[in-house]
Write a protein that holds these residues in place. Structure first.
Motif, PDB file in Angstrom:
ATOM      1  N   LEU A  55       0.826  -1.211   0.000  1.00  0.00           N
ATOM      2  CA  LEU A  55       0.000   0.000   0.000  1.00  0.00           C
ATOM      3  C   LEU A  55       0.858   1.258   0.000  1.00  0.00           C
ATOM      4  CD1 LEU A  55      -2.886  -1.034   2.407  1.00  0.00           C
ATOM      5  CD2 LEU A  55      -3.011  -0.665  -0.059  1.00  0.00           C
ATOM      6  N   MET A  56       1.985   1.237   0.718  1.00  0.00           N
ATOM      7  CA  MET A  56       2.874   2.393   0.732  1.00  0.00           C
ATOM      8  C   MET A  56       3.508   2.611  -0.650  1.00  0.00           C
ATOM      9  SD  MET A  56       4.636   2.060   4.469  1.00  0.00           S
ATOM     10  CE  MET A  56       5.452   3.643   4.462  1.00  0.00           C
ATOM     11  N   ILE A  57       3.885   1.548  -1.312  1.00  0.00           N
ATOM     12  CA  ILE A  57       4.460   1.670  -2.656  1.00  0.00           C
ATOM     13  C   ILE A  57       3.419   2.198  -3.638  1.00  0.00           C
ATOM     14  CG2 ILE A  57       5.344   0.321  -4.604  1.00  0.00           C
ATOM     15  CD1 ILE A  57       6.824  -1.396  -2.491  1.00  0.00           C
ATOM     16  N   CYS A  58       2.186   1.700  -3.538  1.00  0.00           N
ATOM     17  CA  CYS A  58       1.122   2.216  -4.415  1.00  0.00           C
ATOM     18  C   CYS A  58       0.879   3.699  -4.167  1.00  0.00           C
ATOM     19  CB  CYS A  58      -0.174   1.426  -4.195  1.00  0.00           C
ATOM     20  SG  CYS A  58      -0.144  -0.241  -4.841  1.00  0.00           S
ATOM     21  N   GLY A  59       0.846   4.098  -2.901  1.00  0.00           N
ATOM     22  CA  GLY A  59       0.674   5.515  -2.583  1.00  0.00           C
ATOM     23  C   GLY A  59       1.829   6.354  -3.088  1.00  0.00           C
ATOM     24  N   GLY A  60       3.049   5.866  -2.945  1.00  0.00           N
ATOM     25  CA  GLY A  60       4.212   6.587  -3.454  1.00  0.00           C
ATOM     26  C   GLY A  60       4.175   6.734  -4.968  1.00  0.00           C
ATOM     27  N   MET A  61       3.745   5.687  -5.659  1.00  0.00           N
ATOM     28  CA  MET A  61       3.637   5.774  -7.116  1.00  0.00           C
ATOM     29  C   MET A  61       2.595   6.810  -7.517  1.00  0.00           C
ATOM     30  SD  MET A  61       3.899   1.760  -8.208  1.00  0.00           S
ATOM     31  CE  MET A  61       3.635   2.066  -9.938  1.00  0.00           C
ATOM     32  N   MET A  62       1.503   6.883  -6.762  1.00  0.00           N
ATOM     33  CA  MET A  62       0.471   7.869  -7.071  1.00  0.00           C
ATOM     34  C   MET A  62       0.988   9.288  -6.811  1.00  0.00           C
ATOM     35  SD  MET A  62      -2.845   5.846  -5.584  1.00  0.00           S
ATOM     36  CE  MET A  62      -3.963   7.198  -5.789  1.00  0.00           C
ATOM     37  N   ILE A  63       1.757   9.464  -5.746  1.00  0.00           N
ATOM     38  CA  ILE A  63       2.309  10.794  -5.445  1.00  0.00           C
ATOM     39  C   ILE A  63       3.331  11.207  -6.499  1.00  0.00           C
ATOM     40  CG2 ILE A  63       3.767  12.048  -3.811  1.00  0.00           C
ATOM     41  CD1 ILE A  63       2.382  10.379  -1.591  1.00  0.00           C
ATOM     42  N   LEU A  64       4.255  10.305  -6.817  1.00  0.00           N
ATOM     43  CA  LEU A  64       5.306  10.643  -7.780  1.00  0.00           C
ATOM     44  C   LEU A  64       4.772  10.808  -9.200  1.00  0.00           C
ATOM     45  CD1 LEU A  64       8.183   8.323  -6.537  1.00  0.00           C
ATOM     46  CD2 LEU A  64       7.968  10.794  -6.232  1.00  0.00           C
ATOM     47  N   ARG A  69       3.692  12.286 -15.203  1.00  0.00           N
ATOM     48  CA  ARG A  69       3.899  10.832 -15.270  1.00  0.00           C
ATOM     49  C   ARG A  69       2.590  10.140 -14.846  1.00  0.00           C
ATOM     50  NH1 ARG A  69       8.519  12.951 -13.059  1.00  0.00           N
ATOM     51  NH2 ARG A  69       7.776  12.644 -10.958  1.00  0.00           N
ATOM     52  N   SER A  70       1.548  10.420 -15.576  1.00  0.00           N
ATOM     53  CA  SER A  70       0.239   9.922 -15.162  1.00  0.00           C
ATOM     54  C   SER A  70       0.144   8.402 -15.217  1.00  0.00           C
ATOM     55  CB  SER A  70      -0.858  10.548 -16.015  1.00  0.00           C
ATOM     56  OG  SER A  70      -0.679  10.188 -17.369  1.00  0.00           O
ATOM     57  N   SER A  71       0.928   7.768 -16.081  1.00  0.00           N
ATOM     58  CA  SER A  71       0.851   6.305 -16.140  1.00  0.00           C
ATOM     59  C   SER A  71       1.378   5.678 -14.848  1.00  0.00           C
ATOM     60  CB  SER A  71       1.625   5.766 -17.340  1.00  0.00           C
ATOM     61  OG  SER A  71       3.003   6.029 -17.206  1.00  0.00           O
ATOM     62  N   THR A  72       2.364   6.320 -14.201  1.00  0.00           N
ATOM     63  CA  THR A  72       2.859   5.824 -12.914  1.00  0.00           C
ATOM     64  C   THR A  72       1.779   5.949 -11.849  1.00  0.00           C
ATOM     65  OG1 THR A  72       5.084   6.503 -13.527  1.00  0.00           O
ATOM     66  CG2 THR A  72       4.702   6.055 -11.207  1.00  0.00           C
ATOM     67  N   ALA A  73       1.067   7.075 -11.863  1.00  0.00           N
ATOM     68  CA  ALA A  73      -0.020   7.266 -10.896  1.00  0.00           C
ATOM     69  C   ALA A  73      -1.135   6.253 -11.119  1.00  0.00           C
ATOM     70  CB  ALA A  73      -0.561   8.692 -11.003  1.00  0.00           C
ATOM     71  N   VAL A  74      -1.435   5.982 -12.370  1.00  0.00           N
ATOM     72  CA  VAL A  74      -2.486   5.001 -12.679  1.00  0.00           C
ATOM     73  C   VAL A  74      -2.049   3.607 -12.237  1.00  0.00           C
ATOM     74  CG1 VAL A  74      -3.712   3.867 -14.573  1.00  0.00           C
ATOM     75  CG2 VAL A  74      -3.484   6.346 -14.544  1.00  0.00           C
ATOM     76  N   ASP A  75      -0.786   3.262 -12.477  1.00  0.00           N
ATOM     77  CA  ASP A  75      -0.289   1.959 -12.034  1.00  0.00           C
ATOM     78  C   ASP A  75      -0.367   1.818 -10.516  1.00  0.00           C
ATOM     79  OD1 ASP A  75       0.232   1.157 -14.600  1.00  0.00           O
ATOM     80  OD2 ASP A  75       2.371   1.681 -14.527  1.00  0.00           O
ATOM     81  N   GLY A  76      -0.075   2.885  -9.796  1.00  0.00           N
ATOM     82  CA  GLY A  76      -0.194   2.848  -8.340  1.00  0.00           C
ATOM     83  C   GLY A  76      -1.632   2.659  -7.894  1.00  0.00           C
ATOM     84  N   ALA A  77      -2.552   3.373  -8.549  1.00  0.00           N
ATOM     85  CA  ALA A  77      -3.971   3.248  -8.190  1.00  0.00           C
ATOM     86  C   ALA A  77      -4.516   1.868  -8.535  1.00  0.00           C
ATOM     87  CB  ALA A  77      -4.780   4.330  -8.906  1.00  0.00           C
ATOM     88  N   VAL A  78      -4.056   1.300  -9.637  1.00  0.00           N
ATOM     89  CA  VAL A  78      -4.516  -0.031 -10.045  1.00  0.00           C
ATOM     90  C   VAL A  78      -3.955  -1.102  -9.108  1.00  0.00           C
ATOM     91  CG1 VAL A  78      -4.316  -1.755 -11.886  1.00  0.00           C
ATOM     92  CG2 VAL A  78      -4.910   0.590 -12.440  1.00  0.00           C
ATOM     93  N   GLY A  79      -2.817  -0.849  -8.495  1.00  0.00           N
ATOM     94  CA  GLY A  79      -2.224  -1.827  -7.592  1.00  0.00           C
ATOM     95  C   GLY A  79      -2.941  -1.962  -6.257  1.00  0.00           C
ATOM     96  N   ILE A  80      -3.670  -0.923  -5.850  1.00  0.00           N
ATOM     97  CA  ILE A  80      -4.342  -0.959  -4.534  1.00  0.00           C
ATOM     98  C   ILE A  80      -5.346  -2.102  -4.420  1.00  0.00           C
ATOM     99  CG2 ILE A  80      -5.896   0.329  -3.004  1.00  0.00           C
ATOM    100  CD1 ILE A  80      -4.369   2.849  -3.816  1.00  0.00           C
ATOM    101  N   PRO A  81      -6.253  -2.313  -5.397  1.00  0.00           N
ATOM    102  CA  PRO A  81      -7.166  -3.463  -5.263  1.00  0.00           C
ATOM    103  C   PRO A  81      -6.453  -4.804  -5.212  1.00  0.00           C
ATOM    104  CG  PRO A  81      -7.959  -1.956  -6.951  1.00  0.00           C
ATOM    105  CD  PRO A  81      -6.605  -1.486  -6.558  1.00  0.00           C
ATOM    106  N   TRP A  82      -5.319  -4.913  -5.910  1.00  0.00           N
ATOM    107  CA  TRP A  82      -4.574  -6.167  -5.874  1.00  0.00           C
ATOM    108  C   TRP A  82      -3.986  -6.410  -4.495  1.00  0.00           C
ATOM    109  CZ3 TRP A  82      -5.046  -9.800  -9.343  1.00  0.00           C
ATOM    110  CH2 TRP A  82      -5.477  -9.472 -10.617  1.00  0.00           C
ATOM    111  N   VAL A  83      -3.480  -5.371  -3.866  1.00  0.00           N
ATOM    112  CA  VAL A  83      -2.936  -5.521  -2.509  1.00  0.00           C
ATOM    113  C   VAL A  83      -4.053  -5.883  -1.542  1.00  0.00           C
ATOM    114  CG1 VAL A  83      -1.789  -4.329  -0.613  1.00  0.00           C
ATOM    115  CG2 VAL A  83      -1.025  -3.938  -2.946  1.00  0.00           C
ATOM    116  N   ILE A  84      -5.172  -5.192  -1.633  1.00  0.00           N
ATOM    117  CA  ILE A  84      -6.303  -5.480  -0.735  1.00  0.00           C
ATOM    118  C   ILE A  84      -6.850  -6.882  -1.001  1.00  0.00           C
ATOM    119  CG2 ILE A  84      -8.667  -4.790  -0.150  1.00  0.00           C
ATOM    120  CD1 ILE A  84      -7.762  -1.888  -0.592  1.00  0.00           C
ATOM    121  N   GLY A  85      -6.900  -7.291  -2.266  1.00  0.00           N
ATOM    122  CA  GLY A  85      -7.340  -8.646  -2.591  1.00  0.00           C
ATOM    123  C   GLY A  85      -6.416  -9.704  -2.005  1.00  0.00           C
TER     124      GLY A  85
END
Length: 103
Positions: A55-64, A69-85
């Motif tokens: 979750l911290m890495i996903c949040g960092g990707m969204m911040i950076l 670099r919107s694709s990095t932010a999108v990748d971070g946001a897409v990773g959150i459901p996978w971590v929660i799953g």
């Protein structure tokens, strides 16, 4: 196909073949019960650590990735459901195994 399978299962039940399966209760292996508890505790701790880091890495990707670099932010946001799953599967693992293999 389904009717044939149903007829086959019905004939097995009527013949009494499936009634001969004995009920087996699980018995822990002597000396391994304490070790298995320790290993499950380590696995749970590792799962919690991986969830927090994920979750911290996903949040960092969204911040950076917020600017230019919107694709990095999108990748971070897409990773959150996978971590929660993954955390959810790890949390309900003992329940699922308990339902699939009751005592």
């Amino acid at each position: 196909m389904i009717n044939t399978l149903g007829a086959w299962a019905s004939s097995w039940l009527q013949a009494g073949f499936l009634e001969e399966i004995p009920e087996i209760t699980p018995i822990p292996i002597p000396g391994l019960q304490e070790l298995s508890g320790k290993l499950l505790g380590w696995a749970k701790w590792t799962l919690m650590l991986a969830g927090v880091l994920g979750l911290m890495i996903c949040g960092g990707m969204m911040i950076l990735g917020r600017r230019n670099r919107s694709s990095t932010a999108v990748d971070g946001a897409v990773g959150i459901p996978w971590v929660i799953g993954g955390l959810t599967v790890g949390a309900i693992a003992t329940f699922v195994v308990g339902v699939a293999l009751p005592d």
